[in-house]
Design a protein around this motif. Structure first.
Motif, PDB file in Angstrom:
ATOM      1  N   LEU A   1      42.930  39.018  38.407  1.00 26.97           N
ATOM      2  CA  LEU A   1      43.516  38.830  37.209  1.00 26.97           C
ATOM      3  C   LEU A   1      42.818  38.366  36.262  1.00 26.97           C
ATOM      4  O   LEU A   1      43.109  38.566  34.982  1.00 26.97           O
ATOM      5  CB  LEU A   1      45.053  37.937  37.410  1.00 26.97           C
ATOM      6  CG  LEU A   1      45.949  38.562  38.357  1.00 26.97           C
ATOM      7  CD1 LEU A   1      47.260  37.800  38.264  1.00 26.97           C
ATOM      8  CD2 LEU A   1      46.409  40.068  37.992  1.00 26.97           C
ATOM      9  N   GLY A   2      41.736  37.440  36.572  1.00 22.89           N
ATOM     10  CA  GLY A   2      40.889  36.788  35.821  1.00 22.89           C
ATOM     11  C   GLY A   2      40.133  37.804  34.933  1.00 22.89           C
ATOM     12  O   GLY A   2      39.806  37.811  33.765  1.00 22.89           O
TER      13      GLY A   2
ATOM     14  N   PHE B   1      37.125  30.344  35.608  1.00 21.77           N
ATOM     15  CA  PHE B   1      38.518  30.957  36.379  1.00 21.77           C
ATOM     16  C   PHE B   1      37.822  32.280  37.061  1.00 21.77           C
ATOM     17  O   PHE B   1      38.383  32.540  38.212  1.00 21.77           O
ATOM     18  CB  PHE B   1      39.422  31.256  35.155  1.00 21.77           C
ATOM     19  CG  PHE B   1      40.707  31.867  35.638  1.00 21.77           C
ATOM     20  CD1 PHE B   1      41.747  30.958  36.018  1.00 21.77           C
ATOM     21  CD2 PHE B   1      40.709  33.253  36.079  1.00 21.77           C
ATOM     22  CE1 PHE B   1      42.848  31.448  36.336  1.00 21.77           C
ATOM     23  CE2 PHE B   1      41.866  33.833  36.252  1.00 21.77           C
ATOM     24  CZ  PHE B   1      43.164  33.079  36.547  1.00 21.77           C
ATOM     25  N   SER B   2      37.097  33.112  36.509  1.00 22.96           N
ATOM     26  CA  SER B   2      36.740  34.426  36.648  1.00 22.96           C
ATOM     27  C   SER B   2      35.910  34.447  38.277  1.00 22.96           C
ATOM     28  O   SER B   2      36.056  35.111  39.087  1.00 22.96           O
ATOM     29  CB  SER B   2      36.196  35.104  35.806  1.00 22.96           C
ATOM     30  OG  SER B   2      36.042  36.451  36.159  1.00 22.96           O
TER      31      SER B   2
ATOM     32  N   ILE C   1      36.183  27.594  46.526  1.00 23.25           N
ATOM     33  CA  ILE C   1      36.524  28.815  47.010  1.00 23.25           C
ATOM     34  C   ILE C   1      35.037  29.425  47.780  1.00 23.25           C
ATOM     35  O   ILE C   1      34.976  29.827  48.840  1.00 23.25           O
ATOM     36  CB  ILE C   1      36.885  29.851  46.156  1.00 23.25           C
ATOM     37  CG1 ILE C   1      38.310  29.223  45.400  1.00 23.25           C
ATOM     38  CG2 ILE C   1      37.238  31.136  46.598  1.00 23.25           C
ATOM     39  CD1 ILE C   1      39.475  29.505  46.187  1.00 23.25           C
TER      40      ILE C   1
ATOM     41  N   TYR D   1      49.418  31.418  37.786  1.00 20.06           N
ATOM     42  CA  TYR D   1      48.966  32.706  38.353  1.00 20.06           C
ATOM     43  C   TYR D   1      50.349  33.590  39.124  1.00 20.06           C
ATOM     44  O   TYR D   1      50.318  34.822  38.618  1.00 20.06           O
ATOM     45  CB  TYR D   1      48.223  32.455  39.508  1.00 20.06           C
ATOM     46  CG  TYR D   1      47.026  33.574  39.849  1.00 20.06           C
ATOM     47  CD1 TYR D   1      45.641  33.258  38.998  1.00 20.06           C
ATOM     48  CD2 TYR D   1      46.888  34.435  40.681  1.00 20.06           C
ATOM     49  CE1 TYR D   1      44.684  34.428  39.137  1.00 20.06           C
ATOM     50  CE2 TYR D   1      46.117  35.261  40.817  1.00 20.06           C
ATOM     51  CZ  TYR D   1      44.985  35.514  40.061  1.00 20.06           C
ATOM     52  OH  TYR D   1      43.988  36.255  40.266  1.00 20.06           O
TER      53      TYR D   1
HETATM   54  N1  PFF Z   1      38.638  34.700  40.305  1.00 21.53           N
HETATM   55  C1  PFF Z   1      40.093  35.193  40.382  1.00 21.53           C
HETATM   56  C2  PFF Z   1      40.247  36.029  39.140  1.00 21.53           C
HETATM   57  O1  PFF Z   1      39.275  36.168  38.291  1.00 21.53           O
HETATM   58  O2  PFF Z   1      41.507  36.399  39.226  1.00 21.53           O
HETATM   59  C3  PFF Z   1      41.036  33.625  40.263  1.00 21.53           C
HETATM   60  C4  PFF Z   1      41.159  33.087  41.418  1.00 21.53           C
HETATM   61  C5  PFF Z   1      41.244  33.641  42.645  1.00 21.53           C
HETATM   62  C6  PFF Z   1      40.668  31.692  41.544  1.00 21.53           C
HETATM   63  C7  PFF Z   1      41.429  33.002  43.817  1.00 21.53           C
HETATM   64  C8  PFF Z   1      40.810  31.108  42.636  1.00 21.53           C
HETATM   65  C9  PFF Z   1      41.059  31.687  43.599  1.00 21.53           C
HETATM   66  F1  PFF Z   1      41.101  30.996  44.948  1.00 21.53           F
END
Ligand code: PFF
Length: 478
Positions: free
Chosen positions: A13-14, A219-220, A227, A90
C-alpha cells in the motif's frame, strides 16, 4: 525466491496508496529530489545495516539488542509498538480497499469519485464531534480485515496466503503497467506527469518536504521495523547482501514512481475536464488512490468491470500480506518473552488492535489516520532509526558489519557507508527531526496535537512497562 519475497514485502500500500498522496500533497516536482536523495542516504544505507545485522545474528530484534546491551530492551518494545500502531491504521486502508472491490463491480462511485469517497464512503466531516459518529460500512470492513488477519495468524496460514500473493503481485504489476499506459493517452495527461519531473529547486530548502521524503522511504521500504532483519536472517551463506539490498530498494522505488506517473496523468485529465486547479482536485488526500483509480476505470469502458475488481483484489492481498508481516513480529516477541501460546497472543493483539482501529472508522477517521501515519513514520520511526544508527554504528563493532556485507557481494561498501551511518545520517535525521517537531508545534490544530500527545505518552510508557515485566521464558536473556 527470497529476493522476490523481499520485494513483495516492500511493495504494498505504501507504493500504491501512500506515495501518490505524499507526492501530491508536497507539490510533485519539489518532492522528487529529496526523495531520490533519501533513497540513497537513508533507504539503501540503512537497509544494509538491517541486512548485515539480521544475517549475522539470526534472531529477533529484541534479542539482537540484548546481545549489544541488556539496557536496550525498551528500544525493542518501542519499535514493536510503532509497528503495531502502524498495523492499526493499515487495516483501515485495506478496509477501504475491500469496500472498493464491491463498488468496482458496478462502478458504484458514479461520475465524481472524489465526492463519492469523501461523502459516501468516509462520510467525512471537519468538525471534531465527528469522532462520536461511527461510519457503519467502514466499521464493518475494518472488522472483516481484522478478522481475516486474526484467522490467518492464529492458524498459521501465512504460507497459503503468501503463495496466493506470489501470483497476485505480478498480476498487480501488469495491471499497473496497463493503467499507466492507458492514462498516458488521456487528454491532459501531460499537465499531470510533467509536475513530477519539473523540479522545483526553491523547495529544496523546505525541510518539511525532506521530512516527508524520509518518512516515505521508511514506510515504503519497511525500514527500522526489523522486517529486513528478519528476511536477512533466512538468507543462505554466500548471499550477495549488498546486491540484494540495492535491487530491492530500486525495484520498490521504481515501482512507486512508475505508478505515480499514471496517477498524475489521471489527475491531469481531471484538471482538464473539470477546469479545477491541480492542487484542489482531491478532497481527502489520504484517499487519493481511491479517487484516481475509479476515475480511470470510468473512462475505460466495459473492460473496467473486470480490471477494476481484479485491481482492488490484488491490493487486498498485497495489503493482507503486509499486515501479517507487521503483526507477526509483534506476536512473536510477546509470546517469546511471556511464554504465552501463539494463538492466545494473536487473539489478544488483534482485539486490542481492532479497538484502536475503531477511531479510524469515525467521521473524522481519515483525518486521524493521516495524523497517525505522519507521526509514526516521520517522527517515531525516524527516531527509532536514529537510535539504531547509534546502536549499530557506535556501540556495536561496526567494521564487522562491513566484512559481512562485502564477503560475497559484487558491490562493495566501505568508508563512505561507514561515514554515512556513523555521522551523516544521524546528523541529518536529528536536524530534520528537531525542525519537524518545531514546525509541527507551531502549526498544529487541537485534534492533531491531542492525538500526537497521546501517542507520545503511549510510546514512552508502554515499552518501559513491557521491558520491566519479568520474562516467563527462562532462556529469554540467554
Ligand atoms: N512497505 C510496505 C508498503 O509499502 O506497503 C508497508 C509495510 C509492510 C511495512 C509490511 C511494514 C511491514 F511489515
Amino acid at each position: 525466491d527470497l529476493m522476490m519475497a523481499m520485494i513483495g514485502s516492500a511493495v504494498g500500500l505504501g507504493n500504491i496508496w501512500r506515495f501518490p498522496n505524499v507526492l501530491y500533497s508536497h507539490g510533485g516536482g519539489s518532492f522528487m529530489i529529496p526523495y531520490i536523495v533519501s533513497l540513497f542516504l537513508l533507504g539503501i544505507s540503512f537497509v544494509l545495516v538491517e541486512y548485515a545485522v539480521g544475517f549475522k545474528f539470526k534472531r529477533s530484534l529484541a534479542r539482537i539488542l540484548f546481545a549489544v546491551s541488556k539496557k536496550l530492551e525498551p528500544v525493542a518494545w518501542f519499535i514493536l509498538l510503532i509497528v503495531f500502531l502502524i498495523a492499526t491504521y493499515y487495516v483501515c486502508v485495506v478496509g477501504w480497499d475491500l469496500i472498493y472491490i464491491v463498488l468496482s463491480l458496478t462502478k458504484a462511485w458514479g461520475a465524481n469519485p472524489d465526492l463519492f469517497f469523501a461523502n459516501n464512503v468516509l462520510q467525512a466531516t471537519d468538525s471534531i464531534s465527528g469522532i462520536f459518529k461511527i461510519v457503519p460500512m467502514v466499521f464493518a470492513s475494518v472488522f472483516a480485515i481484522w478478522f481475516m488477519a486474526w484467522f490467518i495468524i492464529k492458524r498459521d496460514l501465512n504460507d497459503g496466503i503468501g503463495n496466493v500473493s506470489k501470483v497476485l503481485l505480478p498480476v498487480l504489476c501488469l495491471i499497473v503497467v496497463g493503467i499507466v499506459a492507458f492514462s498516458l493517452t488521456l487528454p491532459g495527461a501531460s499537465i499531470g506527469y510533467t509536475q513530477i519531473f519539473t523540479p522545483d529547486w526553491s523547495a529544496l530548502t523546505n525541510l518539511d518536504v525532506w521530512l516527508a521524503a524520509f518518512g516515505q522511504i521508511i514506510f515504503s521500504l519497511s525500514l527500522g521495523m526489523a522486517i529486513a532483519m528478519t528476511y536477512a536472517s533466512y538468507l543462505p551463506e554466500g548471499s550477495k547482501l549488498v546486491d540484494n539490498a540495492v535491487i530491492v530498494a530500486f525495484s520498490n522505488s521504481g515501482f512507486e514512481v512508475f505508478n505515480s506517473i499514471g496517477t498524475f496523468s489521471i489527475l491531469g485529465f481531471m484538471a482538464l475536464t473539470t477546469g479545477m486547479p491541480f492542487n484542489e482536485l482531491v478532497t481527502e488526500g489520504t484517499g487519493l488512490a481511491f479517487v484516481v483509480f475509479p476515475q480511470v476505470f470510468n473512462t475505460m469502458g466495459d473492460v473496467a468491470y473486470i480490471i477494476g475488481p481484479l485491481f482492488f483484489i490484488c491490493i487486498l492481498f498485497a495489503g493482507i500480506t503486509s499486515l501479517i508481516a507487521l503483526l507477526e513480529g509483534v506476536c512473536y516477541s510477546i509470546s517469546e518473552k511471556f511464554l504465552i501460546e501463539r494463538k492466545k497472543t494473536a487473539t489478544a493483539v488483534c482485539i486490542v488492535g481492532f479497538l484502536i482501529s475503531i477511531i479510524f472508522t469515525t467521521a473524522v477517521g481519515s483525518t486521524i489516520l493521516g495524523v497517525f501515519d505522519a507521526y509514526l513514520n516521520n517522527f517515531a520511526l525516524l527516531f527509532a532509526i536514529l537510535l539504531e544508527c547509534i546502536i549499530f554504528g557506535w556501540i556495536y563493532k561496526f567494521d564487522d558489519l562491513i566484512e559481512i556485507l562485502n564477503n560475497n557481494s559484487s558491490i562493495k561498501v566501505g568508508k563512505t557507508w561507514k561515514t554515512v551511518i556513523k555521522y551523516i545520517l544521524p546528523i541529518c535525521i536529528a536536524g530534520l527531526w528537531i525542525q519537524g517537531v518545531m514546525s509541527t508545534i507551531s502549526t498544529i490544530d487541537t485534534l492533531s496535537s491531542t492525538i500526537m500527545l497521546i501517542l507520545t505518552i503511549v510510546l514512552i510508557v508502554v515499552p518501559i512497562i513491557f521491558a520491566k515485566l519479568p520474562a516467563r521464558n527462562p532462556h529469554y536473556y540467554d
